[in-house]
Design a protein around this motif. Structure first.
Motif, PDB file in Angstrom:
ATOM      1  N   SER A 131       0.857  -1.191   0.000  1.00 27.43           N
ATOM      2  CA  SER A 131       0.000   0.000   0.000  1.00 27.43           C
ATOM      3  C   SER A 131       0.890   1.237   0.000  1.00 27.43           C
ATOM      4  O   SER A 131       1.638   1.465   0.954  1.00 27.43           O
ATOM      5  N   ASP A 132       0.810   2.014  -1.067  1.00 25.73           N
ATOM      6  CA  ASP A 132       1.627   3.219  -1.197  1.00 25.73           C
ATOM      7  C   ASP A 132       0.797   4.455  -0.865  1.00 25.73           C
ATOM      8  O   ASP A 132      -0.337   4.599  -1.338  1.00 25.73           O
ATOM      9  N   ALA A 133       1.366   5.334  -0.053  1.00 24.48           N
ATOM     10  CA  ALA A 133       0.658   6.549   0.353  1.00 24.48           C
ATOM     11  C   ALA A 133       0.391   7.453  -0.845  1.00 24.48           C
ATOM     12  O   ALA A 133       1.262   7.664  -1.692  1.00 24.48           O
ATOM     13  N   LEU A 134      -0.822   7.975  -0.914  1.00 22.93           N
ATOM     14  CA  LEU A 134      -1.202   8.902  -1.976  1.00 22.93           C
ATOM     15  C   LEU A 134      -0.996  10.341  -1.508  1.00 22.93           C
ATOM     16  O   LEU A 134      -1.240  10.659  -0.337  1.00 22.93           O
ATOM     17  N   PRO A 135      -0.556  11.228  -2.393  1.00 23.83           N
ATOM     18  CA  PRO A 135      -0.420  12.639  -2.009  1.00 23.83           C
ATOM     19  C   PRO A 135      -1.792  13.264  -1.792  1.00 23.83           C
ATOM     20  O   PRO A 135      -2.741  12.985  -2.531  1.00 23.83           O
ATOM     21  N   LEU A 136      -1.895  14.095  -0.767  1.00 25.76           N
ATOM     22  CA  LEU A 136      -3.164  14.744  -0.439  1.00 25.76           C
ATOM     23  C   LEU A 136      -2.968  16.249  -0.342  1.00 25.76           C
ATOM     24  O   LEU A 136      -1.967  16.720   0.211  1.00 25.76           O
ATOM     25  N   ALA A 137      -3.931  16.985  -0.865  1.00 22.92           N
ATOM     26  CA  ALA A 137      -3.900  18.440  -0.758  1.00 22.92           C
ATOM     27  C   ALA A 137      -4.374  18.859   0.635  1.00 22.92           C
ATOM     28  O   ALA A 137      -5.156  18.152   1.281  1.00 22.92           O
ATOM     29  N   ARG A 138      -3.918  20.007   1.091  1.00 22.15           N
ATOM     30  CA  ARG A 138      -4.305  20.506   2.412  1.00 22.15           C
ATOM     31  C   ARG A 138      -5.820  20.650   2.523  1.00 22.15           C
ATOM     32  O   ARG A 138      -6.411  20.327   3.555  1.00 22.15           O
ATOM     33  N   ARG A 139      -6.479  21.088   1.447  1.00 22.08           N
ATOM     34  CA  ARG A 139      -7.930  21.264   1.491  1.00 22.08           C
ATOM     35  C   ARG A 139      -8.640  19.923   1.697  1.00 22.08           C
ATOM     36  O   ARG A 139      -9.707  19.872   2.317  1.00 22.08           O
ATOM     37  N   GLU A 140      -8.060  18.836   1.179  1.00 25.73           N
ATOM     38  CA  GLU A 140      -8.658  17.516   1.361  1.00 25.73           C
ATOM     39  C   GLU A 140      -8.570  17.085   2.821  1.00 25.73           C
ATOM     40  O   GLU A 140      -9.510  16.498   3.369  1.00 25.73           O
ATOM     41  N   ILE A 141      -7.450  17.377   3.448  1.00 30.20           N
ATOM     42  CA  ILE A 141      -7.273  17.038   4.863  1.00 30.20           C
ATOM     43  C   ILE A 141      -8.191  17.896   5.733  1.00 30.20           C
ATOM     44  O   ILE A 141      -8.824  17.405   6.678  1.00 30.20           O
ATOM     45  N   GLU A 142      -8.297  19.169   5.401  1.00 33.81           N
ATOM     46  CA  GLU A 142      -9.151  20.074   6.174  1.00 33.81           C
ATOM     47  C   GLU A 142     -10.621  19.682   6.082  1.00 33.81           C
ATOM     48  O   GLU A 142     -11.401  19.960   6.997  1.00 33.81           O
ATOM     49  N   ALA A 143     -11.004  19.007   4.995  1.00 31.77           N
ATOM     50  CA  ALA A 143     -12.400  18.578   4.823  1.00 31.77           C
ATOM     51  C   ALA A 143     -12.799  17.518   5.844  1.00 31.77           C
ATOM     52  O   ALA A 143     -13.992  17.262   6.050  1.00 31.77           O
ATOM     53  N   LEU A 144     -11.812  16.907   6.506  1.00 31.26           N
ATOM     54  CA  LEU A 144     -12.098  15.891   7.519  1.00 31.26           C
ATOM     55  C   LEU A 144     -12.537  16.499   8.847  1.00 31.26           C
ATOM     56  O   LEU A 144     -13.005  15.779   9.730  1.00 31.26           O
ATOM     57  N   ASP A 145     -12.393  17.795   8.999  1.00 32.00           N
ATOM     58  CA  ASP A 145     -12.777  18.466  10.239  1.00 32.00           C
ATOM     59  C   ASP A 145     -14.259  18.242  10.520  1.00 32.00           C
ATOM     60  O   ASP A 145     -15.113  18.549   9.687  1.00 32.00           O
ATOM     61  N   GLY A 146     -14.560  17.664  11.673  1.00 33.43           N
ATOM     62  CA  GLY A 146     -15.944  17.415  12.050  1.00 33.43           C
ATOM     63  C   GLY A 146     -16.527  16.126  11.500  1.00 33.43           C
ATOM     64  O   GLY A 146     -17.723  15.863  11.665  1.00 33.43           O
TER      65      GLY A 146
END
Length: 220
Positions: free
Chosen positions: A141-156
């Protein structure tokens, strides 16, 4: 306010879980953290083993022709999904574990298995067992690059954790754990996520339907 549910597992499982979640009326964030790819491997002699241990459906997907040379070995699988795929591939499933690999190995020992072949992923929880004679990696399993906005969408959100590796990576990505609840496929995976989250529960069996039931409770 109902929280969205973040599906973090790799494809094709991501789309399948997301579709099940949407069918339950949940709002879904599709964000695979990893991509699963096959690893070249050579099948050992099946005659020196007495069973095949499978902990993930990814082994069936990525095992290739070498895995088919193991068809004579009875299978012990973690979870009904893995067992179903093993049967579809032509294997005889002698037992299906309803917890984790540790419980499955205890079941294998109780069934008299002594020289099992463990075929699975490159990134896995280490296990010590006299039941396993050989352990081979067939996918990674290779880690995929993620944009900051994608990570921030996890809030809540309620994050679905299908693996300990996903739990570790999620913990390293988010800034404020206290804003995210966790629904994990097992207690071991939930423990791997560490502390500081808004809450977390584990499914009582390694089953996607049960995991989504937990997520639904946490989303309300």
């Amino acid at each position: 306010m109902t929280r969205p549910v973040a599906v973090l597992r790799p494809e094709p499982g991501n789309s399948a879980t997301a579709a099940r979640a949407e069918a339950l009326g949940l709002t879904v964030i599709r964000l695979p953290l990893f991509a699963v790819r096959p690893v070249a491997w050579t099948a050992p002699d099946p005659d020196i083993h007495d069973a095949l241990i499978l902990t993930s459906a990814n082994t069936i997907r990525h095992g290739g022709e070498a895995l088919r040379s193991m068809l004579a070995l009875p299978v012990l699988a973690v979870g009904e999904r893995t067992a179903t795929m093993a049967r579809s591939a032509g294997f005889d499933v002698m037992a299906t574990g309803v917890a984790d690999v540790t419980a499955l190995l205890a079941l294998a020992e109780a069934r008299g298995i002594r020289r099992a072949l463990f075929v699975g992923g490159r990134e896995r929880i280490p296990v010590n067992s006299d039941v396993i004679a050989t352990a081979i990696t067939v996918y990674g399993s290779d880690a995929l690059p993620l944009a900051r906005r994608e990570i921030e969408a996890l809030d809540g959100a309620v994050a679905l954790l299908h693996s300990a590796r996903a739990a570790h990576r999620l913990g390293g990505l988010v800034v404020d754990r206290s804003r995210i609840r966790l629904a994990a496929l097992s207690d071991a995976i939930l423990d791997a996520a560490g502390a500081g989250w808004a809450g977390g529960l584990a499914a009582t069996a390694p089953d996607d339907g049960m995991l989504l039931g937990v997520a639904r409770m946490l989303a309300d």
